[in-house]
Scaffold this motif. Sequence first.
Motif, PDB file in Angstrom:
ATOM      1  N   TRP A 274     -45.300 -40.697 -41.847  1.00  0.00           N
ATOM      2  CA  TRP A 274     -45.560 -42.093 -42.233  1.00  0.00           C
ATOM      3  C   TRP A 274     -44.401 -42.625 -43.065  1.00  0.00           C
ATOM      4  CZ3 TRP A 274     -49.875 -43.723 -46.213  1.00  0.00           C
ATOM      5  CH2 TRP A 274     -49.975 -45.112 -46.238  1.00  0.00           C
ATOM      6  N   ARG A 275     -43.931 -41.818 -43.996  1.00  0.00           N
ATOM      7  CA  ARG A 275     -42.811 -42.241 -44.832  1.00  0.00           C
ATOM      8  C   ARG A 275     -41.570 -42.485 -43.984  1.00  0.00           C
ATOM      9  NH1 ARG A 275     -38.975 -38.608 -48.665  1.00  0.00           N
ATOM     10  NH2 ARG A 275     -38.189 -40.235 -50.061  1.00  0.00           N
ATOM     11  N   GLY A 276     -41.295 -41.559 -43.046  1.00  0.00           N
ATOM     12  CA  GLY A 276     -40.114 -41.702 -42.205  1.00  0.00           C
ATOM     13  C   GLY A 276     -40.138 -42.953 -41.354  1.00  0.00           C
ATOM     14  N   LEU A 277     -41.350 -43.366 -40.961  1.00  0.00           N
ATOM     15  CA  LEU A 277     -41.490 -44.554 -40.116  1.00  0.00           C
ATOM     16  C   LEU A 277     -41.420 -45.852 -40.908  1.00  0.00           C
ATOM     17  CD1 LEU A 277     -44.378 -43.354 -37.768  1.00  0.00           C
ATOM     18  CD2 LEU A 277     -41.996 -43.756 -37.104  1.00  0.00           C
ATOM     19  N   THR A 278     -41.801 -45.820 -42.177  1.00  0.00           N
ATOM     20  CA  THR A 278     -41.951 -47.068 -42.928  1.00  0.00           C
ATOM     21  C   THR A 278     -40.949 -47.274 -44.054  1.00  0.00           C
ATOM     22  OG1 THR A 278     -43.578 -46.063 -44.424  1.00  0.00           O
ATOM     23  CG2 THR A 278     -44.426 -47.146 -42.443  1.00  0.00           C
ATOM     24  N   GLN A 279     -40.382 -46.208 -44.607  1.00  0.00           N
ATOM     25  CA  GLN A 279     -39.475 -46.377 -45.742  1.00  0.00           C
ATOM     26  C   GLN A 279     -38.026 -46.396 -45.265  1.00  0.00           C
ATOM     27  OE1 GLN A 279     -39.005 -43.185 -48.621  1.00  0.00           O
ATOM     28  NE2 GLN A 279     -38.983 -44.667 -50.301  1.00  0.00           N
ATOM     29  N   GLU A 280     -37.334 -47.446 -45.588  1.00  0.00           N
ATOM     30  CA  GLU A 280     -35.938 -47.573 -45.191  1.00  0.00           C
ATOM     31  C   GLU A 280     -35.100 -46.454 -45.835  1.00  0.00           C
ATOM     32  OE1 GLU A 280     -32.285 -50.857 -45.303  1.00  0.00           O
ATOM     33  OE2 GLU A 280     -34.281 -51.387 -46.048  1.00  0.00           O
ATOM     34  N   GLY A 281     -34.298 -45.803 -45.025  1.00  0.00           N
ATOM     35  CA  GLY A 281     -33.420 -44.762 -45.547  1.00  0.00           C
ATOM     36  C   GLY A 281     -34.078 -43.418 -45.774  1.00  0.00           C
ATOM     37  N   ALA A 282     -35.362 -43.266 -45.391  1.00  0.00           N
ATOM     38  CA  ALA A 282     -36.078 -42.013 -45.658  1.00  0.00           C
ATOM     39  C   ALA A 282     -35.478 -40.839 -44.900  1.00  0.00           C
ATOM     40  CB  ALA A 282     -37.553 -42.165 -45.310  1.00  0.00           C
ATOM     41  N   VAL A 283     -35.068 -41.084 -43.653  1.00  0.00           N
ATOM     42  CA  VAL A 283     -34.496 -40.005 -42.847  1.00  0.00           C
ATOM     43  C   VAL A 283     -33.199 -39.503 -43.464  1.00  0.00           C
ATOM     44  CG1 VAL A 283     -33.510 -39.417 -40.601  1.00  0.00           C
ATOM     45  CG2 VAL A 283     -35.603 -40.776 -40.718  1.00  0.00           C
TER      46      VAL A 283
END
Length: 240
Positions: free
Chosen positions: A173-182
């Motif tokens: 969920w974080r990877g899909l929604t937070q910019e720069g998470a990846v």
Amino acid sequence: MPVTDVAIDKIKDMIISGELAPGDRLPKEAELAQRLGLSRSSLREAVKALCLIRVLDVRQGDGTYVTSLEPNLLLDAMTFVVDFHRDDTVLDFLAVRRILEPAATALAALHMSDDDITELGQLLGELEDSPTVEALVANDLQFHRKIADGSGNPVLCSLLDSLSGPTARARIWRGLTQEGAVAKTREQHTAIYEAIAAREPEVARSWATVHVAGVEQWLRNALGTADDPTTTDEPAAEAS
């Protein structure tokens, strides 16, 4: 106490006392029931219960054996229970992971073999420059599993394994929604790997704390609990 619970306790006492050791075969049902002063039906129910938690293993046509009693086997039952977690308990799992993961990472910096450290670096190199979130999370699970295994503590490794499932969806969920998470995840994984390779346990511990706490803090913010007065945890460190 229910008769089945009495039977379970008596078998447990035989194992704890050393009368039955890992790998030993239990006496035949009729003999064991008589020795323990139990009915065969209550003994049978006790054996079923102890099989469910991987203490005993019934081998058809051969008999009932005490398992290896290895931590990963016994804690497998906890993994089964953890699978029933509710979404509103994910923060609790992340908080526990924040306590255990840095300890495992520091231990890995001390105990992980050179070959395993090389494999850990190769695991990082397997990711494409722009991986999908699913590929990143799969790699993330492997990365942390290898570090936990490298801690040299099988109990700690099994506990962290049981916590990986409930927190995986939050990471996706974080990877899909937070910019720069990846990019942030890759950066922190690299920092953790470099600290382990340099045999710097406290640096490795710090990066692991930042890494897990970043997911935890993001989820608190996403759920609107960051300023909840009922939350007793100290503010989690922001990922940098």
